[in-house]
Design a protein around this motif. Structure first.
Motif, mmCIF file in Angstrom:
data_model
loop_
_atom_site.group_PDB
_atom_site.id
_atom_site.type_symbol
_atom_site.label_atom_id
_atom_site.label_comp_id
_atom_site.label_asym_id
_atom_site.label_seq_id
_atom_site.Cartn_x
_atom_site.Cartn_y
_atom_site.Cartn_z
ATOM 1 N N TRP A 18 7.098 -1.488 -6.025
ATOM 2 C CA TRP A 18 7.692 -1.469 -7.361
ATOM 3 C C TRP A 18 7.625 -0.099 -8.023
ATOM 4 C CZ3 TRP A 18 10.848 -5.147 -7.519
ATOM 5 C CH2 TRP A 18 10.569 -6.334 -6.887
ATOM 6 N N ASN A 19 6.783 0.788 -7.537
ATOM 7 C CA ASN A 19 6.750 2.143 -8.097
ATOM 8 C C ASN A 19 8.065 2.885 -7.850
ATOM 9 O OD1 ASN A 19 4.146 1.673 -8.976
ATOM 10 N ND2 ASN A 19 3.207 2.593 -7.185
ATOM 11 N N HIS A 61 -0.230 1.103 -5.549
ATOM 12 C CA HIS A 61 0.695 1.785 -4.632
ATOM 13 C C HIS A 61 1.473 0.710 -3.891
ATOM 14 C CE1 HIS A 61 2.209 5.024 -2.161
ATOM 15 N NE2 HIS A 61 1.941 4.301 -1.089
ATOM 16 N N GLU A 109 7.840 8.723 -10.164
ATOM 17 C CA GLU A 109 7.113 7.825 -9.259
ATOM 18 C C GLU A 109 5.612 8.070 -9.354
ATOM 19 O OE1 GLU A 109 7.191 6.180 -4.691
ATOM 20 O OE2 GLU A 109 7.973 8.181 -5.082
ATOM 21 N N CYS A 110 5.235 9.326 -9.423
ATOM 22 C CA CYS A 110 3.815 9.658 -9.553
ATOM 23 C C CYS A 110 3.247 9.123 -10.875
ATOM 24 C CB CYS A 110 3.644 11.177 -9.452
ATOM 25 S SG CYS A 110 1.959 11.745 -9.671
ATOM 26 N N ARG A 138 0.279 2.398 -13.429
ATOM 27 C CA ARG A 138 0.038 1.045 -12.923
ATOM 28 C C ARG A 138 -1.255 0.935 -12.132
ATOM 29 N NH1 ARG A 138 3.709 -1.048 -9.231
ATOM 30 N NH2 ARG A 138 2.969 -3.099 -9.818
ATOM 31 N N SER A 151 10.805 4.110 -10.668
ATOM 32 C CA SER A 151 11.233 5.504 -10.763
ATOM 33 C C SER A 151 12.712 5.651 -10.426
ATOM 34 C CB SER A 151 10.375 6.394 -9.870
ATOM 35 O OG SER A 151 10.478 6.012 -8.533
ATOM 36 N N VAL A 170 4.423 6.635 -12.726
ATOM 37 C CA VAL A 170 4.395 5.164 -12.701
ATOM 38 C C VAL A 170 3.208 4.671 -11.881
ATOM 39 C CG1 VAL A 170 5.624 3.133 -11.809
ATOM 40 C CG2 VAL A 170 6.850 4.836 -13.143
ATOM 41 N N GLU A 171 2.965 5.325 -10.739
ATOM 42 C CA GLU A 171 1.842 4.911 -9.892
ATOM 43 C C GLU A 171 0.506 5.136 -10.597
ATOM 44 O OE1 GLU A 171 -0.010 6.012 -5.544
ATOM 45 O OE2 GLU A 171 2.150 6.180 -5.847
#
Length: 155
Positions: A112-113, A109, A99-100, A106, A117, A102-103
Motif C-alpha cells: 500500500w505504500n 513496508h 513512498e519514503c 505508516r 505514493s 508514506v512508509e
C-alpha cells in the motif's frame, strides 16, 4: 613495504543518501532525468524523419539542404530530451520521496505504500488541470503502481 588485504583508505560511505527521504527523492530526480534525456534523444531523432514523398501533383518537391535537416532534427531532439527529462525527473522524484514519507508515517513496508505514493504522484501531475483530473491521475497512478508491484512480486 607492508602487506595489506585492501586499500589503505575506506571508500566513501553514501548510505546516508539512500536512508533519507530527501536523498531518495534526489536519487529519483537524477535517475529519472537521465532516463528522460535518453528517451528524448531516441524519440527526438525518430520523430522528425523526412517523409519519403518526393513528388506531389507531378512536380518534384525540393529537399532541404543537409545542414538544415540536421539543424531541425537536432533542435527537435533537444526539445524532446528536455521535455522527457523534466517529466521523468518529476515523476521519479515525487514517487520516491512520497513512498519514503508514506512508509515512515505508516511504519509498514507493504504493497500500500507504493499505491499511496502513486496516488500522490498522479494527483501532483494533474494538479494544474483541476480536482477531477487530479483524482483521475491519483487513481490511474495508484492502479498502475499496484499492478506493477503485483507483477514484479516485491511484497
Amino acid at each position: 613495504w607492508f602487506c595489506t588485504s585492501g586499500p589503505s583508505e575506506l571508500p566513501p560511505d553514501f548510505s546516508w543518501l539512500s536512508n533519507s527521504c530527501g536523498g531518495k527523492a534526489a536519487i529519483g530526480v537524477f535517475g529519472g532525468g537521465v532516463m528522460g534525456l535518453l528517451m528524448g534523444v531516441f524519440l527526438g531523432a525518430m520523430s522528425d524523419a523526412t517523409p519519403p514523398v518526393t513528388v506531389i501533383a507531378g512536380k518534384d518537391v525540393p529537399q532541404a539542404p543537409l545542414r538544415e535537416q540536421i539543424k531541425v532534427t537536432m533542435r527537435a531532439t533537444a526539445d524532446k530530451s528536455i521535455y522527457w527529462c523534466r517529466n521523468f525527473a518529476f515523476i521519479t522524484g515525487v514517487f520516491g520521496g512520497s513512498e519514503c514519507l508514506v512508509e515512515k508515517y505508516r511504519g509498514k513496508h507493504d504493497v500500500w505504500n507504493p499505491v499511496a505514493s502513486g496516488c500522490i504522484t498522479g494527483a501532483a501531475l494533474q494538479a494544474k488541470q483541476g480536482p477531477q483530473a487530479a483524482a483521475l491521475g491519483c487513481g490511474g497512478f495508484a492502479a498502475f503502481s499496484l499492478v506493477i508491484d503485483s507483477f514484479m512480486g516485491h511484497y
